[in-house]
Every structure is written in C-alpha cells, then in structure tokens.
Design a protein around this motif. Structure first.
Motif, short mmCIF file in Angstrom:
data_model
loop_
_atom_site.label_atom_id
_atom_site.label_comp_id
_atom_site.label_asym_id
_atom_site.label_seq_id
_atom_site.Cartn_x
_atom_site.Cartn_y
_atom_site.Cartn_z
N TYR A 53 5.45 8.17 10.23
CA TYR A 53 4.31 7.38 9.76
C TYR A 53 4.73 6.13 8.99
O TYR A 53 3.96 5.18 8.87
N SER A 54 5.94 6.12 8.46
CA SER A 54 6.45 4.97 7.71
C SER A 54 7.97 5.04 7.68
O SER A 54 8.54 6.13 7.53
N PRO A 55 8.64 3.89 7.79
CA PRO A 55 10.10 3.91 7.72
C PRO A 55 10.62 4.09 6.30
O PRO A 55 11.80 4.36 6.11
N ILE A 56 9.73 3.95 5.32
CA ILE A 56 10.14 4.05 3.92
C ILE A 56 9.40 5.22 3.28
O ILE A 56 8.19 5.16 3.04
N GLU A 68 -5.90 3.45 7.44
CA GLU A 68 -5.38 4.32 6.38
C GLU A 68 -5.92 5.73 6.49
O GLU A 68 -5.18 6.71 6.32
N SER A 69 -7.22 5.85 6.76
CA SER A 69 -7.80 7.20 6.84
C SER A 69 -7.25 7.96 8.03
O SER A 69 -7.00 9.17 7.95
N GLY A 70 -7.03 7.26 9.15
CA GLY A 70 -6.47 7.92 10.32
C GLY A 70 -5.05 8.40 10.08
O GLY A 70 -4.68 9.52 10.45
N LEU A 71 -4.25 7.55 9.45
CA LEU A 71 -2.87 7.93 9.13
C LEU A 71 -2.86 9.13 8.19
O LEU A 71 -2.11 10.10 8.41
N ALA A 91 2.33 -0.19 4.21
CA ALA A 91 1.93 -1.56 4.51
C ALA A 91 2.44 -1.93 5.91
O ALA A 91 3.61 -1.76 6.22
N GLY A 92 1.54 -2.39 6.76
CA GLY A 92 1.92 -2.79 8.11
C GLY A 92 2.03 -1.65 9.11
O GLY A 92 2.37 -1.88 10.27
N CYS A 93 1.75 -0.42 8.68
CA CYS A 93 1.88 0.74 9.57
C CYS A 93 0.54 1.32 10.00
O CYS A 93 0.45 1.98 11.03
N THR A 94 -0.49 1.09 9.21
CA THR A 94 -1.74 1.83 9.40
C THR A 94 -2.44 1.54 10.72
O THR A 94 -3.13 2.41 11.26
N ARG A 129 0.85 -1.18 0.00
CA ARG A 129 0.00 0.00 0.00
C ARG A 129 0.89 1.23 0.00
O ARG A 129 1.80 1.37 0.83
N VAL A 130 0.63 2.10 -0.95
CA VAL A 130 1.42 3.32 -1.11
C VAL A 130 0.55 4.54 -0.84
O VAL A 130 -0.55 4.65 -1.39
N LEU A 131 1.04 5.41 0.00
CA LEU A 131 0.37 6.69 0.25
C LEU A 131 1.14 7.78 -0.47
O LEU A 131 2.34 7.96 -0.23
#
Length: 200
Positions: free
Chosen positions: A93-96, A122-125, A113-116, A3-5
């Motif tokens: 929010y993400s290490p990458i 996803e919406s909260g992040l 992926a794995g962080c949300t 999953r990419v934001l």
C-alpha cells in the motif's frame, strides 16, 4: 501534502498469540513479566479483564482470580518480529512503512501521499488494508492525518478521520505523554487537548 495512515493494533501481543495459537481465543489470556523475584501482569485480554485481572497486578493475585486462564510470559521480541512482518505486508500500500511502539501501543505508520488513487482514495486504501490484516487474524483501527502524531492520536482515541476540532476533543493521553504528566494535568482538571490549547 503529507498524509500519514496510522494502523493501531489493540492488545497486539495477545492478538499475536491468538493468531499463533487459535485455541487461546476461547480462554482468558494474561501476559506477565518477571523482574527479579517478582512477576506482574503486563497485559490481559478482554475476557481476563472481566475477572478483574489488570496490568500491574501481581501474577499470584491474577492467578487467584482465575486459575483456568492462560498465563504466558510476555515476549516483546516475538511481538516486534511479527510487527515487522506486518510492516512488510503493508508495503503493497505504500513504499514507506514505519513501526512505532510508543506507550506500549503497537502501530504501523504508512506515508500514503501519492498512493491513494491506486486504491480508490484514502477510505478505499484503509478498507483494503484492514481486510488484509483481518484475513491474517488481526483487528486494527486506522486513521489518516497530516502528521504522525495526529494520525496516532486519532487511531488510538478518535474516529478514523482527523480535523482540528476532533483533535481538540481527544484526551491529553493522545499527546503520547507520560502517565505521570497525565496525572499532573488531571490535578488541574485539564483532560483534553482543547483545554491545553486554550491556555496562555
């Protein structure tokens, strides 16, 4: 599942200047680039666009339209440094976190992926990240999808979340293709991704 934001920062060079020099927010702002003995507009704020100042216009013509506007030299190096600083901020929010500047569009790309679950989904992040950027003076559009290209397209041209149906409705520019190719496709009345997908 990947999953990419994508975080798109519209008119980022002008946003950066407004953060650094808040007094410019009240003034039409125009960025220009010099090449040889020519100077032309590369970006104009919404207020400047109201006076007809557009990218590609000769600087002298833009100055004639609104003498009181702020005319500043474009500084891509400073933009990149600030974008890198925002990328470091997004590592909470993400290490990458990656940076992309395709088609003069400034984006941050997060592998979420794995962080949300740490941020309420996803919406909260997404909401927390947008608030974080807003507190630093930046306005952003965000979108999540399974690929970088889809997330970029939806953030730039869509409405936050992605689906095959929504991607098909996006303009061909969302494919990150050249202006020349976009013009050629329009000559054949091909304007959306869906129209391209329907071709043999």
């Amino acid at each position: 599942m990947k999953r990419v934001l994508c975080v798109w920062l519209p008119e980022f060079p002008i946003q950066r200047l407004h953060v650094e020099q808040p007094k410019l927010k009240a003034i039409p702002t125009v960025l220009y680039q010099e090449s040889g003995n020519r100077a032309q507009v590369v970006l104009s704020s919404p207020a400047a666009k109201c006076y007809g100042i557009r990218p590609g216009m000769p600087l002298a013509e833009a100055q004639a339209l609104r003498e009181s506007a702020a005319f500043l030299s474009n500084a891509p190096e400073a933009d990149l440094l600030e974008l890198q600083a925002l990328a470091c901020l997004c590592q909470r929010y993400s290490p990458i976190v990656g940076i992309e500047t395709v088609c003069d569009t400034h984006c941050l790309l997060l592998d979420i992926a794995g962080c949300t679950h740490l941020f309420g989904g996803e919406s909260g992040l997404s909401r927390l990240l947008v608030i974080d950027l807003a507190e630093r003076g930046y306005f952003a559009h965000v979108a999540t999808a399974n690929t970088i290209g889809a997330a970029w397209a939806i953030a730039r041209f869509g409405h936050r979340t992605g689906s095959d149906r929504r991607l098909r409705s996006l303009p061909v520019e969302a494919l990150r293709i050249s202006d020349k190719l976009v013009s050629q496709l329009r000559e054949f009345d091909l304007r959306t991704i869906g129209q391209l997908q329907a071709l043999p």
